[in-house]
Design an enzyme around this catalytic site. Structure first.
Site, mmCIF file in Angstrom:
data_model
loop_
_atom_site.group_PDB
_atom_site.id
_atom_site.type_symbol
_atom_site.label_atom_id
_atom_site.label_comp_id
_atom_site.label_asym_id
_atom_site.label_seq_id
_atom_site.Cartn_x
_atom_site.Cartn_y
_atom_site.Cartn_z
ATOM 1 N N HIS A 7 0.826 -1.207 0.000
ATOM 2 C CA HIS A 7 0.000 0.000 0.000
ATOM 3 C C HIS A 7 0.857 1.253 0.000
ATOM 4 O O HIS A 7 2.040 1.199 0.331
ATOM 5 C CB HIS A 7 -0.975 0.041 1.191
ATOM 6 C CG HIS A 7 -0.333 0.034 2.549
ATOM 7 N ND1 HIS A 7 -0.046 -1.115 3.244
ATOM 8 C CD2 HIS A 7 0.077 1.053 3.351
ATOM 9 C CE1 HIS A 7 0.505 -0.808 4.407
ATOM 10 N NE2 HIS A 7 0.595 0.511 4.502
ATOM 11 N N HIS A 79 3.853 7.110 3.801
ATOM 12 C CA HIS A 79 4.797 6.004 3.624
ATOM 13 C C HIS A 79 4.359 5.065 2.508
ATOM 14 O O HIS A 79 3.220 5.108 2.062
ATOM 15 C CB HIS A 79 5.005 5.213 4.926
ATOM 16 C CG HIS A 79 3.800 4.486 5.447
ATOM 17 N ND1 HIS A 79 2.920 5.033 6.347
ATOM 18 C CD2 HIS A 79 3.330 3.232 5.207
ATOM 19 C CE1 HIS A 79 1.972 4.155 6.642
ATOM 20 N NE2 HIS A 79 2.195 3.046 5.961
ATOM 21 N N GLU A 130 7.694 1.093 5.028
ATOM 22 C CA GLU A 130 7.187 0.034 5.893
ATOM 23 C C GLU A 130 7.408 -1.284 5.177
ATOM 24 O O GLU A 130 7.193 -1.379 3.969
ATOM 25 C CB GLU A 130 5.681 0.268 6.129
ATOM 26 C CG GLU A 130 5.013 -0.793 6.989
ATOM 27 C CD GLU A 130 3.518 -0.544 7.186
ATOM 28 O OE1 GLU A 130 2.901 0.186 6.374
ATOM 29 O OE2 GLU A 130 2.961 -1.091 8.158
HETATM 30 CO CO CO Z 1 1.192 1.245 6.320
#
Ligand code: CO
Length: 134
Positions: A7, A79, A130
């Site tokens: 994502h 992020h 991440e």
């Molecule tokens: Co995330």
């Protein structure tokens, strides 16, 4: 080592307006809002054919994204999240490569109930990265 883009997370000042923008102007499939009190965020998931966009809004007084929104009142990209098969092996490889892992260096349970790590943005070309164990 990294696999799919899981994502892209975007912090927004108005979650309903952001969800409406993705649903109506961009014509995407958008979830209802989910409160994640343990992460200090409310999320709306935008489902795309090959990945997701997570719209994030602070929840509660100690939200980890409150400072980001204070510095970026119009919101912005927060992020990117890449999938890895083995987060411990990924962490070991990154540390050996001189990349700083945020926090105590141990994976935490992320917003999808899977182990995640965040890498220092200064070691990630100015981007908060991440990693999520797929
Ligand atoms: Co995330």
């Amino acid at each position: 080592m990294i696999g799919q883009l899981n994502h892209v997370a975007i912090v927004v000042p108005d979650l309903a307006a952001a969800a409406a923008f993705y649903a109506e102007a961009l014509g995407a499939s958008v979830s209802a809002p989910h409160d994640l009190p343990e992460h200090g965020v409310t999320t709306v998931f935008v489902e795309l054919p090959n990945t997701k966009i997570e719209l994030l809004h602070p929840l509660g007084a100690d939200s980890p994204i409150a400072g980001f929104l204070a510095k970026n009142p119009a919101g912005g990209m927060h992020h990117v999240c890449y999938e890895v098969e083995d987060i411990i092996a990924a962490c070991d490889h990154l540390v050996a490569s001189g990349v700083r892992v945020l926090g105590d260096g141990e994976p935490k349970t992320g917003a999808h109930g899977k182990p995640v790590l965040f890498l220092h943005p200064k070691d990630g070309l100015g981007t908060l990265i991440e990693l999520e164990q797929a």
